[in-house]
Scaffold this active site. Structure first.
Site, PDB file in Angstrom:
ATOM      1  N   CYS A 115       0.814  -1.230   0.000  1.00 29.16           N
ATOM      2  CA  CYS A 115       0.000   0.000   0.000  1.00 29.16           C
ATOM      3  C   CYS A 115       0.842   1.273   0.000  1.00 29.16           C
ATOM      4  O   CYS A 115       0.316   2.353  -0.248  1.00 29.16           O
ATOM      5  CB  CYS A 115      -0.946  -0.004   1.178  1.00 29.16           C
ATOM      6  SG  CYS A 115      -1.967  -1.476   1.204  1.00 29.16           S
ATOM      7  N   HIS A 255      -3.108   6.909   2.339  1.00 26.52           N
ATOM      8  CA  HIS A 255      -3.511   5.612   1.791  1.00 26.52           C
ATOM      9  C   HIS A 255      -4.878   5.275   2.387  1.00 26.52           C
ATOM     10  O   HIS A 255      -5.064   5.316   3.606  1.00 26.52           O
ATOM     11  CB  HIS A 255      -2.496   4.533   2.145  1.00 26.52           C
ATOM     12  CG  HIS A 255      -3.058   3.166   1.955  1.00 26.52           C
ATOM     13  ND1 HIS A 255      -3.649   2.783   0.773  1.00 26.52           N
ATOM     14  CD2 HIS A 255      -3.174   2.098   2.803  1.00 26.52           C
ATOM     15  CE1 HIS A 255      -4.094   1.540   0.896  1.00 26.52           C
ATOM     16  NE2 HIS A 255      -3.823   1.114   2.112  1.00 26.52           N
ATOM     17  N   ASN A 285     -10.149  -0.380   0.085  1.00 20.97           N
ATOM     18  CA  ASN A 285      -8.690  -0.278   0.105  1.00 20.97           C
ATOM     19  C   ASN A 285      -8.158  -0.817  -1.226  1.00 20.97           C
ATOM     20  O   ASN A 285      -8.236  -2.020  -1.472  1.00 20.97           O
ATOM     21  CB  ASN A 285      -8.161  -1.084   1.298  1.00 20.97           C
ATOM     22  CG  ASN A 285      -6.651  -1.078   1.405  1.00 20.97           C
ATOM     23  OD1 ASN A 285      -5.956  -0.693   0.453  1.00 20.97           O
ATOM     24  ND2 ASN A 285      -6.139  -1.503   2.533  1.00 20.97           N
TER      25      ASN A 285
END
Ligand code: ACO
Length: 328
Positions: A115, A255, A285
């Protein structure tokens, strides 16, 4: 000689058409819309079509970024793609994207930092530009996590989505562009968030498939705590290195892991409402794609003005974390 900075001259993104809502997930695993929404802030996520590969998502986002930048594919010197869900283990998905978009003069390589991948890729690109090795670098984050999540594991399958975002960076003299980047890793924590199979540790096997090794594993609570601490710490590091206050940041792009993680970081940084850009409710996500997706969304909404200070802040598997401060 005047200093060269890496400036974003175009952004683009691509989301697959298919929407998977929390209500859809209720029919797949033992969960509820209310639980997912309250614990994660996610209402829906996009899922790539069977015929779509990560390189397709990346190429679509890249074309939009190049179009906004007014740059032709053969004017790109380097393609850096942040992904951990590439088309193949190798060759790099960046090479496949280079071919799909016709960036015939570019070198191309992938960054693997989960990520945090897009921030790692931005840091790398900025160094090639600042040293004069490249004039224009296409930086992409693209993921199809729906192909590596365990759709029988309610702890993880509710969190992730597919998508891609891209920026064109160009070397320019002046005050606009990347001001600083800070990167960190802690490899001792790898087991808290990873995909066990199939690599050299667990080579492909029927037993491995039966043990569900190709699917992502995560210790959610530990990841949560580390994500909050690390994203806060690296944001403060960026502010201190540039001698600015959090209140001077026009927009922070974290993020997009989980709304509760973002709220906790925002609270610790004492950000005002609207200072942090959040779209995790609609995208889930999307790992390495989440920051460039959000950046393009905000840019196309006209939320970013010339001269704004913009902070990118990420945390991911590895563990890895990092920041990138830009003057828009
Ligand atoms: N639906 C309903 N109940 C669930 C679900 C679900 N989808 N998932 C877990 N539960 C249950 C658990 O089984 C547990 O039940 P129990 O008390 O009977 O054992 C209960 O809910 C509480 O579970 P917790 O894990 O304590 O729930 P928590 O509030 O910590 O939320 C979550 C879990 C959402 C995974 C949270 O830990 C989190 O967000 N962690 C970070 C995840 C993340 O963002 N990872 C990626 C970041 S880095 C990157 O992007 C690579």
């Amino acid at each position: 000689m005047a200093q060269i900075k890496a400036r974003i001259i175009g952004t683009g993104s691509y989301l697959p058409e298919r929407i998977l809502t929390n209500f859809d997930l209720e029919k797949m695993v033992d969960t509820s819309h209310d639980w997912i929404s309250a614990r994660t802030g996610i209402d829906e996520r996009r899922i790539a079509a069977d015929h779509e590969q990560t390189s397709d998502l990346a190429a679509a986002a890249s074309r939009r970024a190049m179009e906004m930048a007014g740059v032709a594919p053969d004017q790109i010197d380097m393609v850096i793609l942040a992904t951990v869900t590439g088309d193949f283990p190798w060759p790099s998905t960046a090479c496949l994207v280079q071919d799909k978009i016709g960036a015939s003069n570019a070198s191309a390589w992938d960054v693997s930092a989960a990520c945090s991948g897009f921030v790692y890729a931005m840091a790398s690109a900025s160094k090639f530009i600042e040293t004069g090795s490249c004039k224009r670098v296409l930086v992409i984050g693209a993921e199809i996590f729906s192909r590596i999540v365990d759709w029988e594991d309610r702890n993880t399958c509710i969190l992730f989505g597919d998508g891609a975002g891209a920026v064109v960076l160009e070397g320019q003299e002046g005050e606009h562009g990347i001001l600083s980047t800070h990167l960190h890793s802690d490899g001792s924590q790898w087991e808290l968030l990873y995909q066990p199979g199939f690599g050299s540790r667990y080579p492909a096997s029927v037993a491995g498939i039966e043990a569900r090794l190709p699917f992502l594993k995560m210790a959610g609570n530990e990841v949560f705590k580390m994500a909050v601490r690390s994203m806060y710490d690296v944001a403060v590091e960026a502010l201190q290195a540039n001698n600015i206050q959090a209140s001077e940041i026009a927009m922070l792009f974290p993020h997009q892991a989980n709304k509760r993680i973002l709220d906790a970081v925002s609270k610790r940084l004492k950000l005002e409402d609207g200072q942090m850009y959040v779209n995790v409710d609609k995208c889930g996500n999307t790992s390495g794609a989440s920051i460039p997706l959000a950046l393009d969304e905000a840019n196309r909404k006209g939320l970013l003005n010339r001269g704004d200070l913009v902070l990118l802040d990420a945390f991911g598997g590895g563990f890895t974390w990092g920041s990138c401060l830009l003057r828009w």
